[in-house]
Design a protein around this motif. Structure first.
Motif, PDB file in Angstrom:
ATOM      1  N   ILE A 192       0.848  -1.185   0.000  1.00  0.00           N
ATOM      2  CA  ILE A 192       0.000   0.000   0.000  1.00  0.00           C
ATOM      3  C   ILE A 192       0.890   1.245   0.000  1.00  0.00           C
ATOM      4  O   ILE A 192       1.940   1.277   0.658  1.00  0.00           O
ATOM      5  N   ASP A 193       0.473   2.243  -0.752  1.00  0.00           N
ATOM      6  CA  ASP A 193       1.221   3.503  -0.826  1.00  0.00           C
ATOM      7  C   ASP A 193       0.615   4.486   0.175  1.00  0.00           C
ATOM      8  O   ASP A 193      -0.456   5.053  -0.057  1.00  0.00           O
ATOM      9  N   LEU A 194       1.324   4.703   1.289  1.00  0.00           N
ATOM     10  CA  LEU A 194       0.817   5.613   2.325  1.00  0.00           C
ATOM     11  C   LEU A 194       0.834   7.063   1.864  1.00  0.00           C
ATOM     12  O   LEU A 194       0.186   7.919   2.461  1.00  0.00           O
ATOM     13  N   GLY A 195       1.584   7.350   0.800  1.00  0.00           N
ATOM     14  CA  GLY A 195       1.587   8.702   0.251  1.00  0.00           C
ATOM     15  C   GLY A 195       0.306   9.020  -0.494  1.00  0.00           C
ATOM     16  O   GLY A 195      -0.061  10.187  -0.651  1.00  0.00           O
ATOM     17  N   ARG A 196      -0.372   7.984  -0.957  1.00  0.00           N
ATOM     18  CA  ARG A 196      -1.660   8.168  -1.643  1.00  0.00           C
ATOM     19  C   ARG A 196      -2.846   7.920  -0.698  1.00  0.00           C
ATOM     20  O   ARG A 196      -3.902   8.530  -0.857  1.00  0.00           O
ATOM     21  N   CYS A 197      -2.690   7.006   0.235  1.00  0.00           N
ATOM     22  CA  CYS A 197      -3.791   6.587   1.101  1.00  0.00           C
ATOM     23  C   CYS A 197      -4.362   7.773   1.879  1.00  0.00           C
ATOM     24  O   CYS A 197      -3.620   8.612   2.393  1.00  0.00           O
ATOM     25  N   VAL A 198      -5.684   7.824   1.950  1.00  0.00           N
ATOM     26  CA  VAL A 198      -6.355   8.849   2.755  1.00  0.00           C
ATOM     27  C   VAL A 198      -6.964   8.238   4.023  1.00  0.00           C
ATOM     28  O   VAL A 198      -7.751   8.877   4.707  1.00  0.00           O
ATOM     29  N   ILE A 236       9.287  19.930   3.960  1.00  0.00           N
ATOM     30  CA  ILE A 236       8.469  18.863   4.525  1.00  0.00           C
ATOM     31  C   ILE A 236       7.155  18.809   3.747  1.00  0.00           C
ATOM     32  O   ILE A 236       6.473  19.830   3.618  1.00  0.00           O
ATOM     33  N   ALA A 237       6.816  17.635   3.228  1.00  0.00           N
ATOM     34  CA  ALA A 237       5.525  17.430   2.550  1.00  0.00           C
ATOM     35  C   ALA A 237       4.582  16.781   3.551  1.00  0.00           C
ATOM     36  O   ALA A 237       4.823  15.656   3.993  1.00  0.00           O
ATOM     37  N   ALA A 238       3.516  17.487   3.915  1.00  0.00           N
ATOM     38  CA  ALA A 238       2.592  16.999   4.936  1.00  0.00           C
ATOM     39  C   ALA A 238       1.224  16.741   4.327  1.00  0.00           C
ATOM     40  O   ALA A 238       0.600  17.645   3.756  1.00  0.00           O
ATOM     41  N   GLY A 239       0.761  15.498   4.449  1.00  0.00           N
ATOM     42  CA  GLY A 239      -0.564  15.153   3.951  1.00  0.00           C
ATOM     43  C   GLY A 239      -0.525  14.492   2.582  1.00  0.00           C
ATOM     44  O   GLY A 239       0.423  14.667   1.814  1.00  0.00           O
ATOM     45  N   SER A 240      -1.563  13.733   2.318  1.00  0.00           N
ATOM     46  CA  SER A 240      -1.650  12.993   1.056  1.00  0.00           C
ATOM     47  C   SER A 240      -1.580  13.914  -0.156  1.00  0.00           C
ATOM     48  O   SER A 240      -0.950  13.595  -1.162  1.00  0.00           O
ATOM     49  N   CYS A 241      -2.211  15.086  -0.053  1.00  0.00           N
ATOM     50  CA  CYS A 241      -2.229  16.011  -1.201  1.00  0.00           C
ATOM     51  C   CYS A 241      -0.837  16.524  -1.528  1.00  0.00           C
ATOM     52  O   CYS A 241      -0.453  16.598  -2.697  1.00  0.00           O
ATOM     53  N   PRO A 276       2.576  11.345   6.056  1.00  0.00           N
ATOM     54  CA  PRO A 276       1.297  10.936   5.466  1.00  0.00           C
ATOM     55  C   PRO A 276       0.110  11.236   6.377  1.00  0.00           C
ATOM     56  O   PRO A 276       0.240  11.481   7.575  1.00  0.00           O
ATOM     57  N   GLY A 277      -1.077  11.185   5.764  1.00  0.00           N
ATOM     58  CA  GLY A 277      -2.317  11.382   6.514  1.00  0.00           C
ATOM     59  C   GLY A 277      -3.266  12.259   5.736  1.00  0.00           C
ATOM     60  O   GLY A 277      -2.865  12.948   4.791  1.00  0.00           O
ATOM     61  N   CYS A 278      -4.526  12.218   6.117  1.00  0.00           N
ATOM     62  CA  CYS A 278      -5.520  13.060   5.445  1.00  0.00           C
ATOM     63  C   CYS A 278      -6.565  13.527   6.458  1.00  0.00           C
ATOM     64  O   CYS A 278      -7.663  12.995   6.491  1.00  0.00           O
ATOM     65  N   PRO A 279      -6.178  14.524   7.298  1.00  0.00           N
ATOM     66  CA  PRO A 279      -4.853  15.140   7.404  1.00  0.00           C
ATOM     67  C   PRO A 279      -3.975  14.334   8.348  1.00  0.00           C
ATOM     68  O   PRO A 279      -4.471  13.468   9.074  1.00  0.00           O
ATOM     69  N   PRO A 280      -2.659  14.632   8.396  1.00  0.00           N
ATOM     70  CA  PRO A 280      -1.814  13.975   9.389  1.00  0.00           C
ATOM     71  C   PRO A 280      -2.274  14.334  10.799  1.00  0.00           C
ATOM     72  O   PRO A 280      -2.547  15.500  11.090  1.00  0.00           O
ATOM     73  N   HIS A 281      -2.379  13.316  11.659  1.00  0.00           N
ATOM     74  CA  HIS A 281      -2.735  13.580  13.054  1.00  0.00           C
ATOM     75  C   HIS A 281      -1.609  14.420  13.697  1.00  0.00           C
ATOM     76  O   HIS A 281      -0.428  14.246  13.354  1.00  0.00           O
ATOM     77  N   PRO A 282      -1.948  15.325  14.617  1.00  0.00           N
ATOM     78  CA  PRO A 282      -0.888  16.116  15.265  1.00  0.00           C
ATOM     79  C   PRO A 282       0.210  15.248  15.880  1.00  0.00           C
ATOM     80  O   PRO A 282       1.385  15.627  15.846  1.00  0.00           O
TER      81      PRO A 282
END
Length: 248
Positions: A63-69, A196-201, A228-234
């Motif tokens: 699974i690609d966590l960079g795409r996963c929401v 830093i790239a934060a979040g799936s988008c 990763p995350g949609c959105p990333p948890h704090p």
């Protein structure tokens, strides 16, 4: 004054003790997934076909966590036989391909750049750039400044000017209208600097991946840390920053 003091004593110390003490998130939180590589191929293909982000490769069973929401649809379809989301909020990686996983991620502290640890380990200033997102990533990033997380106790702060920053914290897919502003902001940050790239988008384009109206962040700027995350948890963001910049 006495009323304020009494209220403060009554409320007690609210800041979490992380990383000194482990934090357990709500059971509904979907964190690092665990994949059953011995699962029936029909179930794997059904999950892959149903994934709205095309995050599952039925051939490699990764699974690609960079795409996963983290919608959990694959877990529901497979009834947990192929994918089961855990409560683990440690999701960040230093390289894009590390996010394509069976549930095991490389040690982020071991893969972090020693130069950045030496330079920013005690003091890190970040400029947040929303490059076209829905504001969910920004909202959960702002939470880090509340008393519970108290990000500044680690020497990490978000600043208003890129000239005062050590790097950029980018959220949202980079829209064509925001691309020039993002590049100008990056140029204004003094070197050495990080992204830093934060979040799936920000990592993959998220639901907008493939749209002609967005430009992949990695084609514009060198990314040093992926969250990763949609959105990333704090807690995911806090864990990533501490482990990347402070742990040796």
């Amino acid at each position: 004054m006495f009323k304020l003091i009494r209220t403060r004593i009554h409320q007690g110390y609210k800041t979490c003790n992380y990383p000194g003490k482990e934090v357990t998130l709500h059971p509904a939180f979907k964190g690092l997934p665990r994949l059953n590589l011995n699962c029936d191929q029909n179930i794997v293909e059904k999950c892959a076909a149903s994934c709205p982000q095309d995050a599952i490769d039925p051939g490699t069973r990764l699974i690609d966590l960079g795409r996963c929401v983290f919608c959990g649809l694959c877990e529901r379809i497979s009834k947990g036989e192929f994918i089961r989301f855990t409560n683990n909020f440690e999701l960040a990686a230093t390289q894009r391909d590390h996010l394509i996983t069976d549930g095991n991620l490389p040690d982020i502290a071991a893969n972090a750049k020693k130069r950045f640890k030496d330079l920013f380990g005690r003091s890190l200033q970040l400029r947040q750039v929303s490059a076209g997102g829905c504001n969910a990533c920004e909202a959960d990033t702002n939470v880090l400044n509340t008393p519970f997380y108290d990000l500044s106790r680690f020497g990490i702060q978000f600043v208003a000017s890129p000239r005062h920053a050590d790097g950029l914290h980018v959220t949202g897919p980079v829209t064509r209208n925001m691309a020039r502003a993002l590049l100008m902001t990056y140029e204004a940050v003094p070197s050495p600097k990080l992204v830093i790239a934060a979040g799936s988008c920000a990592i993959s384009g998220g639901p907008f991946r493939g749209s002609p109206e967005i430009i992949p962040l990695e084609t514009l700027l060198p990314v040093d840390l992926y969250i990763p995350g949609c959105p990333p948890h704090p807690m995911t963001t806090l864990n990533a920053l501490i482990r990347y910049f402070k742990e040796r």
